[in-house]
Scaffold this motif. Structure first.
Motif, PDB file in Angstrom:
ATOM      1  N   ILE A 118       0.301  -1.158  -0.129  1.00 56.29           N
ATOM      2  CA  ILE A 118      -0.040   0.081   0.121  1.00 56.29           C
ATOM      3  C   ILE A 118       0.890   1.248  -0.319  1.00 56.29           C
ATOM      4  O   ILE A 118       0.171   1.997  -0.807  1.00 56.29           O
ATOM      5  N   ALA A 119       2.375   0.962   1.072  1.00 54.33           N
ATOM      6  CA  ALA A 119       3.115   2.552   1.196  1.00 54.33           C
ATOM      7  C   ALA A 119       3.474   2.224  -0.219  1.00 54.33           C
ATOM      8  O   ALA A 119       3.602   4.061  -1.374  1.00 54.33           O
ATOM      9  N   ALA A 120       4.094   1.705  -1.097  1.00 48.52           N
ATOM     10  CA  ALA A 120       4.583   2.222  -2.254  1.00 48.52           C
ATOM     11  C   ALA A 120       3.928   2.303  -3.294  1.00 48.52           C
ATOM     12  O   ALA A 120       3.847   2.703  -4.302  1.00 48.52           O
ATOM     13  N   SER A 154       8.119  -1.030   5.415  1.00 44.51           N
ATOM     14  CA  SER A 154       9.316   0.017   4.849  1.00 44.51           C
ATOM     15  C   SER A 154       9.551   0.987   5.187  1.00 44.51           C
ATOM     16  O   SER A 154       8.458   1.551   6.136  1.00 44.51           O
ATOM     17  N   PRO A 155      10.498   2.540   5.547  1.00 43.21           N
ATOM     18  CA  PRO A 155       9.878   3.543   5.532  1.00 43.21           C
ATOM     19  C   PRO A 155       8.771   4.245   5.551  1.00 43.21           C
ATOM     20  O   PRO A 155       8.271   4.763   6.229  1.00 43.21           O
ATOM     21  N   MET A 156       8.407   4.229   4.568  1.00 41.57           N
ATOM     22  CA  MET A 156       6.788   5.192   3.908  1.00 41.57           C
ATOM     23  C   MET A 156       5.971   3.979   4.685  1.00 41.57           C
ATOM     24  O   MET A 156       4.909   4.943   5.179  1.00 41.57           O
ATOM     25  N   ALA A 157       5.338   2.861   5.525  1.00 38.93           N
ATOM     26  CA  ALA A 157       4.633   1.906   5.894  1.00 38.93           C
ATOM     27  C   ALA A 157       4.709   2.605   7.298  1.00 38.93           C
ATOM     28  O   ALA A 157       3.535   2.427   8.124  1.00 38.93           O
ATOM     29  N   ALA A 158       6.127   2.688   7.900  1.00 38.60           N
ATOM     30  CA  ALA A 158       6.198   2.894   9.023  1.00 38.60           C
ATOM     31  C   ALA A 158       5.976   4.472   9.352  1.00 38.60           C
ATOM     32  O   ALA A 158       5.185   4.474  10.445  1.00 38.60           O
ATOM     33  N   ARG A 159       5.953   4.397   8.625  1.00 42.93           N
ATOM     34  CA  ARG A 159       5.755   6.597   8.716  1.00 42.93           C
ATOM     35  C   ARG A 159       4.405   6.467   8.980  1.00 42.93           C
ATOM     36  O   ARG A 159       3.995   7.112  10.121  1.00 42.93           O
ATOM     37  N   ALA A 160       3.064   5.849   8.137  1.00 45.43           N
ATOM     38  CA  ALA A 160       2.024   5.599   8.065  1.00 45.43           C
ATOM     39  C   ALA A 160       1.506   4.970   9.312  1.00 45.43           C
ATOM     40  O   ALA A 160       0.670   5.371   9.876  1.00 45.43           O
ATOM     41  N   VAL A 161       2.446   3.911   9.408  1.00 48.20           N
ATOM     42  CA  VAL A 161       1.586   3.281  11.130  1.00 48.20           C
ATOM     43  C   VAL A 161       2.299   4.294  12.297  1.00 48.20           C
ATOM     44  O   VAL A 161       1.150   4.089  12.851  1.00 48.20           O
ATOM     45  N   GLU A 162       2.919   4.719  12.372  1.00 50.56           N
ATOM     46  CA  GLU A 162       2.750   5.521  13.588  1.00 50.56           C
ATOM     47  C   GLU A 162       1.586   6.360  13.288  1.00 50.56           C
ATOM     48  O   GLU A 162       1.208   6.916  14.601  1.00 50.56           O
ATOM     49  N   ARG A 163       1.724   7.654  12.536  1.00 47.71           N
ATOM     50  CA  ARG A 163       1.074   8.134  12.096  1.00 47.71           C
ATOM     51  C   ARG A 163      -0.820   7.731  12.859  1.00 47.71           C
ATOM     52  O   ARG A 163      -1.435   8.175  13.178  1.00 47.71           O
ATOM     53  N   LEU A 164      -0.916   6.190  12.349  1.00 47.73           N
ATOM     54  CA  LEU A 164      -1.935   5.581  12.244  1.00 47.73           C
ATOM     55  C   LEU A 164      -2.065   5.497  14.172  1.00 47.73           C
ATOM     56  O   LEU A 164      -2.798   4.927  14.772  1.00 47.73           O
ATOM     57  N   ALA A 176      -1.990   5.547   6.332  1.00 56.52           N
ATOM     58  CA  ALA A 176      -2.818   5.883   7.255  1.00 56.52           C
ATOM     59  C   ALA A 176      -4.569   5.876   6.483  1.00 56.52           C
ATOM     60  O   ALA A 176      -4.970   4.929   7.778  1.00 56.52           O
ATOM     61  N   ASP A 177      -4.915   6.643   5.862  1.00 59.10           N
ATOM     62  CA  ASP A 177      -5.826   6.773   5.870  1.00 59.10           C
ATOM     63  C   ASP A 177      -6.128   5.590   5.390  1.00 59.10           C
ATOM     64  O   ASP A 177      -7.893   4.913   5.646  1.00 59.10           O
ATOM     65  N   HIS A 178      -5.953   4.888   4.607  1.00 63.73           N
ATOM     66  CA  HIS A 178      -6.407   3.439   3.856  1.00 63.73           C
ATOM     67  C   HIS A 178      -6.868   2.060   4.864  1.00 63.73           C
ATOM     68  O   HIS A 178      -7.525   1.577   5.138  1.00 63.73           O
ATOM     69  N   LEU A 179      -5.341   2.337   5.751  1.00 66.96           N
ATOM     70  CA  LEU A 179      -5.127   1.408   6.504  1.00 66.96           C
ATOM     71  C   LEU A 179      -6.326   1.540   7.724  1.00 66.96           C
ATOM     72  O   LEU A 179      -7.637   1.048   7.869  1.00 66.96           O
ATOM     73  N   THR A 180      -7.343   3.167   7.508  1.00 62.59           N
ATOM     74  CA  THR A 180      -8.328   2.995   8.743  1.00 62.59           C
ATOM     75  C   THR A 180      -9.543   3.154   8.406  1.00 62.59           C
ATOM     76  O   THR A 180     -10.406   2.004   8.729  1.00 62.59           O
ATOM     77  N   ARG A 181      -9.667   3.255   6.837  1.00 59.30           N
ATOM     78  CA  ARG A 181     -10.679   2.659   6.130  1.00 59.30           C
ATOM     79  C   ARG A 181     -10.678   0.828   5.884  1.00 59.30           C
ATOM     80  O   ARG A 181     -12.172   1.157   5.275  1.00 59.30           O
ATOM     81  N   PHE A 182     -10.069   0.464   5.034  1.00 61.88           N
ATOM     82  CA  PHE A 182      -9.717  -0.545   5.167  1.00 61.88           C
ATOM     83  C   PHE A 182      -9.771  -2.089   5.795  1.00 61.88           C
ATOM     84  O   PHE A 182     -10.008  -2.988   5.276  1.00 61.88           O
ATOM     85  N   TRP A 183      -8.803  -1.393   7.083  1.00 57.50           N
ATOM     86  CA  TRP A 183      -8.460  -2.507   7.391  1.00 57.50           C
ATOM     87  C   TRP A 183      -9.579  -2.586   9.138  1.00 57.50           C
ATOM     88  O   TRP A 183      -9.825  -1.905   8.978  1.00 57.50           O
ATOM     89  N   THR A 184      -9.311  -4.295   9.804  1.00 57.32           N
ATOM     90  CA  THR A 184      -9.938  -4.203  10.711  1.00 57.32           C
ATOM     91  C   THR A 184      -9.148  -3.397  11.888  1.00 57.32           C
ATOM     92  O   THR A 184      -8.070  -3.622  11.227  1.00 57.32           O
ATOM     93  N   PRO A 185     -10.405  -3.306  12.709  1.00 57.30           N
ATOM     94  CA  PRO A 185      -9.509  -2.718  14.013  1.00 57.30           C
ATOM     95  C   PRO A 185      -8.661  -3.867  14.778  1.00 57.30           C
ATOM     96  O   PRO A 185      -7.276  -3.334  14.994  1.00 57.30           O
ATOM     97  N   ALA A 186      -8.732  -5.130  14.645  1.00 62.42           N
ATOM     98  CA  ALA A 186      -8.223  -5.976  14.987  1.00 62.42           C
ATOM     99  C   ALA A 186      -6.533  -5.749  13.869  1.00 62.42           C
ATOM    100  O   ALA A 186      -4.767  -6.133  15.310  1.00 62.42           O
ATOM    101  N   MET A 187      -6.694  -5.662  12.933  1.00 61.01           N
ATOM    102  CA  MET A 187      -5.060  -5.573  12.224  1.00 61.01           C
ATOM    103  C   MET A 187      -5.026  -4.642  12.708  1.00 61.01           C
ATOM    104  O   MET A 187      -3.385  -4.094  12.405  1.00 61.01           O
ATOM    105  N   ARG A 188      -5.123  -3.533  12.619  1.00 61.08           N
ATOM    106  CA  ARG A 188      -4.815  -1.704  12.546  1.00 61.08           C
ATOM    107  C   ARG A 188      -3.957  -2.557  14.430  1.00 61.08           C
ATOM    108  O   ARG A 188      -2.863  -1.877  14.174  1.00 61.08           O
TER     109      ARG A 188
END
Length: 75
Positions: free
Chosen positions: A13-15, A58-68, A31-43
């Motif tokens: 997703i990040a790529a 990946s660095p961008m995925a990590a940044r998104a997870v930190e934001r999430l 982060a918005d994608h993860l919020t909208r399409f992943w279940t709470p358990a996945m997040r």
């Protein structure tokens, strides 16, 4: 769900969203994608795995997870 599958999906997703020079905006889109399409358990699983340094995002995925994580904790 297997944490390795979550890592693979988050990295993909990040790529796919990593366009443009504004990396904060890219992290927000992921982060918005993860919020909208992943279940709470996945997040929760991806946040906990990243927090414990157990997964290889990946660095961008990590940044998104930190934001999430910040969004989830209300910070």
């Amino acid at each position: 769900m297997d944490i390795e599958k979550l890592v693979k999906m988050a990295n993909q997703i990040a790529a796919n969203c990593d366009y443009g020079a504004d990396k904060d905006k890219v992290a927000a889109v992921v982060a918005d994608h993860l919020t909208r399409f992943w279940t709470p358990a996945m997040r929760v699983a991806i946040i906990e795995g990243h927090g414990k340094k157990l997964i290889d995002l990946s660095p961008m995925a990590a940044r998104a997870v930190e934001r999430l994580e910040m969004q989830t904790s209300g910070i």
